[in-house]
Design an enzyme around this catalytic site. Structure first.
Site, short mmCIF file in Angstrom:
data_model
loop_
_atom_site.label_atom_id
_atom_site.label_comp_id
_atom_site.label_asym_id
_atom_site.label_seq_id
_atom_site.Cartn_x
_atom_site.Cartn_y
_atom_site.Cartn_z
N TYR A 58 83.75 72.49 20.47
CA TYR A 58 82.95 71.22 19.98
C TYR A 58 83.40 70.72 18.46
O TYR A 58 83.09 71.35 17.61
CB TYR A 58 81.37 71.33 19.86
CG TYR A 58 80.78 71.86 21.15
CD1 TYR A 58 81.35 71.33 22.41
CD2 TYR A 58 79.72 72.33 21.26
CE1 TYR A 58 80.75 71.65 23.57
CE2 TYR A 58 79.02 72.61 22.54
CZ TYR A 58 79.46 72.40 23.64
OH TYR A 58 78.97 72.64 24.81
N HIS A 124 83.07 79.65 28.57
CA HIS A 124 82.94 78.30 28.69
C HIS A 124 83.40 77.95 30.16
O HIS A 124 82.86 77.10 30.94
CB HIS A 124 83.26 77.44 27.76
CG HIS A 124 82.63 76.19 27.34
ND1 HIS A 124 82.78 75.71 25.95
CD2 HIS A 124 81.97 75.62 27.96
CE1 HIS A 124 82.02 74.67 26.02
NE2 HIS A 124 81.49 74.40 27.07
N PRO A 223 69.14 68.21 30.23
CA PRO A 223 67.86 67.99 30.68
C PRO A 223 67.32 66.58 30.54
O PRO A 223 66.34 66.53 31.40
CB PRO A 223 66.95 69.22 30.04
CG PRO A 223 67.60 69.21 28.72
CD PRO A 223 68.90 69.29 28.91
N LEU A 224 67.88 66.06 29.79
CA LEU A 224 67.54 64.64 29.66
C LEU A 224 68.61 63.70 30.08
O LEU A 224 68.43 62.34 29.94
CB LEU A 224 67.33 64.23 28.11
CG LEU A 224 66.08 65.00 27.41
CD1 LEU A 224 65.98 64.76 26.01
CD2 LEU A 224 64.79 64.97 28.24
N GLY A 225 69.41 64.17 31.21
CA GLY A 225 70.25 63.32 31.70
C GLY A 225 71.30 62.58 30.71
O GLY A 225 71.46 61.33 30.98
N GLY A 227 70.66 61.78 27.84
CA GLY A 227 69.80 60.47 27.21
C GLY A 227 69.22 59.35 28.21
O GLY A 227 68.24 58.85 27.64
N PHE A 228 69.57 59.18 29.45
CA PHE A 228 69.14 58.31 30.20
C PHE A 228 67.59 58.50 30.43
O PHE A 228 66.84 57.79 30.52
CB PHE A 228 69.75 58.23 31.70
CG PHE A 228 69.25 57.38 32.68
CD1 PHE A 228 69.58 56.09 32.50
CD2 PHE A 228 68.36 57.70 33.61
CE1 PHE A 228 69.28 55.07 33.25
CE2 PHE A 228 68.12 56.45 34.57
CZ PHE A 228 68.32 55.34 34.35
#
Length: 339
Positions: A58, A124, A223-225, A227-228
């Site tokens: 990252y 990874h 887990p929040l797609g 941001g969607f």
């Protein structure tokens, strides 16, 4: 915050983790500011989050350097998870699982993170040119040397492989499960990290049950797609060129509009728990759903903002009812290819 344990070693972490990747990689480059991200990590720790998830790729490297600024002051408050196995070039990313590289990568991560031990060191990606047992053996040696406390594997889903064996239906994570069976013979797996959310539930089929039956922790990525599922993204608003969502089929204006019923359903559940007046959001409902998949599951939502880090942490206190779960189960499946 509620505590959960990872693996047979029973390493304790807060029920909700913090994905640090957006602070310096893959999302909205214009909004990536080091000082703000440092404040976000501090805010998450103050809210009871302990698991901080990063990787050497990252940035590359800048995300670990950023976390090192926090760990220098608050190492005792944090459970550090980082990864090795991917090298970033100008136009490509390649896997490297050679034992000598693994050893060098670990030492470099320790320096950047300003710590003498990594709590969870994850592979990874497996290197197709190196038997995974050799890579895993090198990782196990790091545990013996006291540089690492436990090992994890990031699951790679292969959506094109739909059939295996004697014509039976395949699974997204068939290949990962075969890898896990092999490395378990070398050294125990403490945690598996894979995508899991209301709109990407594929891990529920085989991968999550595999982990549960063997006492392996599960870190739920995205887990929040991406941001969607927060309900804060507007169809057609567009993304910065370097934002991974600018190239994802599910984030075209057409597909975001088509998938709005998923967000509407999460918002309806949030309203039943008091909604905005009570500080309950669609994002928290989405995280509570992930938390409800098992006591071995720890969602790791990523953010670079203090506000969202604190909001995500509070999802650990939200309990969904049977009616809530039935309503979420009845939501239409997400439309659009994910890869």
């Amino acid at each position: 915050m509620e505590r959960r344990t990872l693996g047979a070693t029973a390493l304790g972490v807060g029920a909700v983790g913090l994905g640090c990747m957006p602070m310096s990689w893959a999302y909205s480059a214009s909004q990536q500011r080091g000082d703000r991200s440092v404040r976000t990590v501090h805010a998450a720790l103050d809210a009871g989050v302990t698991l901080l998830d990063t990787a050497d790729m990252y940035g590359p490297f800048t995300n670990e350097l950023l976390l090192g600024r926090v760990l220098r002051q608050r190492r005792a408050d944090a459970f550090v998870s980082t990864k090795c196995g991917l090298l970033v070039g100008d136009q490509h990313i390649v896997a490297n699982g050679r034992p000598a590289y693994v050893r060098r990568a670990c030492d470099a991560s320790l320096r950047r993170l300003q710590t003498d031990v990594i709590d969870l060191y994850q592979l990874h990606r497996a290197d197709p040119e190196v038997p995974i047992e050799e890579t895993w053996g090198a990782l196990a040696d790091l545990v013996t040397a006291g540089k690492v406390r436990s090992l994890g594997l990031c699951a790679m889903g292969v959506r094109s492989a739909r059939r295996t064996g004697a014509g039976g239906p395949g699974d997204l994570y068939d290949g990962t499960i075969r890898q896990l069976e092999r490395v378990q013979q070398v050294f125990p797996v403490t945690a598996v990290q894979a995508e899991l959310s209301v709109w990407s539930p594929e891990a529920l089929r085989r991968l999550l049950p595999w982990c549960e039956s063997r006492g392996v922790g599960f870190l739920a990525a995205m887990p929040l797609g991406n941001g969607f599922l927060t309900g804060t993204l507007t169809p057609g608003s567009g993304f910065e060129p370097q934002d991974l969502r600018a190239r994802h089929p599910r984030f075209t204006a057409e597909m975001m509009a088509a998938n709005q019923p998923v967000v509407v359903g999460l918002r309806r559940v949030a309203e039943r728990h008091g909604g905005a007046a009570a500080g309950v959001t669609p994002a928290q409902v989405a995280l509570a759903w992930v938390l409800g998949r098992g006591r071995h599951v720890v969602p790791v939502p990523g953010t670079k903002h203090e506000r969202w880090a604190v909001e995500n942490a509070r999802a650990a206190g939200l309990t969904l009812t049977g009616r809530d779960l039935a309503e979420i189960a009845a939501l239409p499946p997400a439309r659009g290819s994910w890869d």
